[in-house]
Scaffold this motif. Structure first.
Motif, mmCIF file in Angstrom:
data_model
loop_
_atom_site.group_PDB
_atom_site.id
_atom_site.type_symbol
_atom_site.label_atom_id
_atom_site.label_comp_id
_atom_site.label_asym_id
_atom_site.label_seq_id
_atom_site.Cartn_x
_atom_site.Cartn_y
_atom_site.Cartn_z
ATOM 1 N N PRO A 1 18.190 86.528 33.518
ATOM 2 C CA PRO A 1 18.539 85.483 34.481
ATOM 3 C C PRO A 1 19.670 84.576 33.991
ATOM 4 O O PRO A 1 20.431 84.051 34.804
ATOM 5 C CB PRO A 1 17.228 84.710 34.660
ATOM 6 C CG PRO A 1 16.445 84.989 33.429
ATOM 7 C CD PRO A 1 16.811 86.385 33.017
ATOM 8 N N ILE A 2 19.776 84.430 32.682
ATOM 9 C CA ILE A 2 20.892 83.645 32.132
ATOM 10 C C ILE A 2 22.217 84.339 32.447
ATOM 11 O O ILE A 2 23.197 83.705 32.847
ATOM 12 C CB ILE A 2 20.729 83.458 30.614
ATOM 13 C CG1 ILE A 2 19.525 82.564 30.296
ATOM 14 C CG2 ILE A 2 22.001 82.866 30.003
ATOM 15 C CD1 ILE A 2 19.675 81.127 30.727
ATOM 16 N N ALA A 3 22.242 85.667 32.286
ATOM 17 C CA ALA A 3 23.466 86.427 32.551
ATOM 18 C C ALA A 3 23.777 86.493 34.036
ATOM 19 O O ALA A 3 24.938 86.374 34.452
ATOM 20 C CB ALA A 3 23.348 87.833 31.975
ATOM 21 N N VAL A 4 22.742 86.673 34.868
ATOM 22 C CA VAL A 4 22.959 86.823 36.306
ATOM 23 C C VAL A 4 23.449 85.524 36.921
ATOM 24 O O VAL A 4 24.449 85.497 37.660
ATOM 25 C CB VAL A 4 21.662 87.309 36.994
ATOM 26 C CG1 VAL A 4 21.791 87.209 38.513
ATOM 27 C CG2 VAL A 4 21.362 88.748 36.592
ATOM 28 N N THR A 5 22.738 84.425 36.658
ATOM 29 C CA THR A 5 23.167 83.147 37.235
ATOM 30 C C THR A 5 24.511 82.706 36.668
ATOM 31 O O THR A 5 25.332 82.130 37.390
ATOM 32 C CB THR A 5 22.109 82.047 37.000
ATOM 33 O OG1 THR A 5 21.882 81.890 35.597
ATOM 34 C CG2 THR A 5 20.804 82.386 37.688
ATOM 35 N N GLY A 6 24.758 83.010 35.404
ATOM 36 C CA GLY A 6 26.043 82.663 34.808
ATOM 37 C C GLY A 6 27.189 83.457 35.410
ATOM 38 O O GLY A 6 28.272 82.923 35.651
ATOM 39 N N THR A 7 26.938 84.742 35.674
ATOM 40 C CA THR A 7 27.973 85.573 36.291
ATOM 41 C C THR A 7 28.331 85.052 37.672
ATOM 42 O O THR A 7 29.513 84.972 38.035
ATOM 43 C CB THR A 7 27.499 87.032 36.366
ATOM 44 O OG1 THR A 7 27.298 87.531 35.032
ATOM 45 C CG2 THR A 7 28.515 87.907 37.084
ATOM 46 N N LYS A 8 27.310 84.678 38.461
ATOM 47 C CA LYS A 8 27.585 84.109 39.790
ATOM 48 C C LYS A 8 28.389 82.827 39.658
ATOM 49 O O LYS A 8 29.390 82.635 40.376
ATOM 50 C CB LYS A 8 26.280 83.840 40.533
ATOM 51 C CG LYS A 8 26.491 83.065 41.836
ATOM 52 C CD LYS A 8 25.251 82.947 42.697
ATOM 53 C CE LYS A 8 25.531 82.121 43.952
ATOM 54 N NZ LYS A 8 24.435 82.141 44.947
ATOM 55 N N ALA A 9 27.978 81.949 38.768
ATOM 56 C CA ALA A 9 28.652 80.660 38.616
ATOM 57 C C ALA A 9 30.108 80.825 38.193
ATOM 58 O O ALA A 9 31.010 80.157 38.721
ATOM 59 C CB ALA A 9 27.897 79.789 37.606
#
Length: 283
Positions: A227-235
């Motif tokens: 989730p750190i990677a996914v939300t960071g990628t979106k941001a």
């Protein structure tokens, strides 16, 4: 089918479901099927609230946005326009009426932009009509897929208005400026296949059942990732959308200087070395 805790809040225009209690995928439905999910006044208050509740829910990793019934969204309910006209006419002068209208348009825009504010990825799954405000909504989503019966139209020009909830700002970056101009000025209806050719959707599924299965597989795959990677990628994608390459690289360097050394990185590396699926903590 489990009723999510998020559904403890009763919505007039929406519905939230978690179909599998062990899954991080939540379904957010535009829920006025008899009106082809036309956007009522309630929607513009409820939609940001629903997205915020899912954003803050640690069990939610990915959101699938769809429409109840046979259509995604027929645009803004005409009753909203009638209300605006009546309220505007009650002001004593043009300046005050204009100031009110500007504030209200910003309020409507904010409801759609709530999709981008949500940290969790939002996947639009489109069937049937996606008209006017429906296009505004899907262009703010992170991923868009549809069934072959879907059709689209940037319809506002045919109502004598300028599209004002994001299509004119987001669509050019998705389908190209020239294509966006042609679609917005003509207001013409275009098919699922043309939407795929233009890049508006990434996949077209042959039926409702195939769409539901395909978008579920896609969402579950994303939900299983860090989730750190996914939300960071979106941001980072959203933040660097309007930056040049050097500025974007600088931004992601700053982001990763704070976020790279996470427990998720250690778990991902260990899982690969041990030939197993990684298990990430909720966000």
């Amino acid at each position: 089918m489990e009723k999510s805790q998020q559904n403890a809040h009763t919505y007039k225009s929406l519905k939230i479901e978690r179909k599998d209690p062990t899954s991080g995928v939540f379904y957010l439905y535009l829920n006025r099927p008899l009106q082809r999910n036309a956007l009522s006044s309630d929607f513009f208050t409820e939609f940001p609230h629903a997205l915020s509740s899912l954003d803050q829910n640690p069990d939610a990793a990915v959101i699938i946005l769809s429409g109840s019934g046979d259509h995604f969204c027929a645009g803004i309910d005409v009753k909203v326009f009638s209300t605006l006209t009546n309220l505007s006419s009650s002001y004593p002068d043009t300046a005050r009426a204009s100031e009110y209208l500007r504030r209200h348009v910003k309020f409507l825009q904010d409801a759609v932009t709530a999709i981008e504010r949500c940290r969790k990825p939002v996947i639009a799954a489109v069937r049937g009509a996606c008209i006017g405000g429906g296009v505004d909504i899907i262009t703010a989503c992170d991923i868009r897929v549809c069934a072959k019966d879907a059709f689209f139209s940037v319809k506002e020009v045919d109502l004598g208005i300028v599209a004002d909830m994001g299509s004119l700002q987001r669509l050019p970056g998705i389908v190209g400026y020239g294509n966006a101009v042609e679609l917005a000025l003509s207001g013409r209806r275009f098919s699922a296949q043309e939407a795929k050719e233009l890049g508006l959707v990434s996949r077209v599924f042959g039926s409702k059942e195939e769409l539901e299965e395909g978008v579920s597989i896609l969402a579950e795959g994303i939900a299983a990732k860090s989730p750190i990677a996914v939300t960071g990628t979106k941001a980072v994608l959203l933040r660097t959308r309007d930056l040049n390459v050097d500025q974007g690289l600088d931004h992601v360097a700053t982001w990763n200087s704070a976020m790279l050394l996470s427990a998720d990185l250690k778990e991902a590396v260990a899982a690969q070395m041990q030939n197993r699926k990684p298990k990430f903590a909720k966000l």
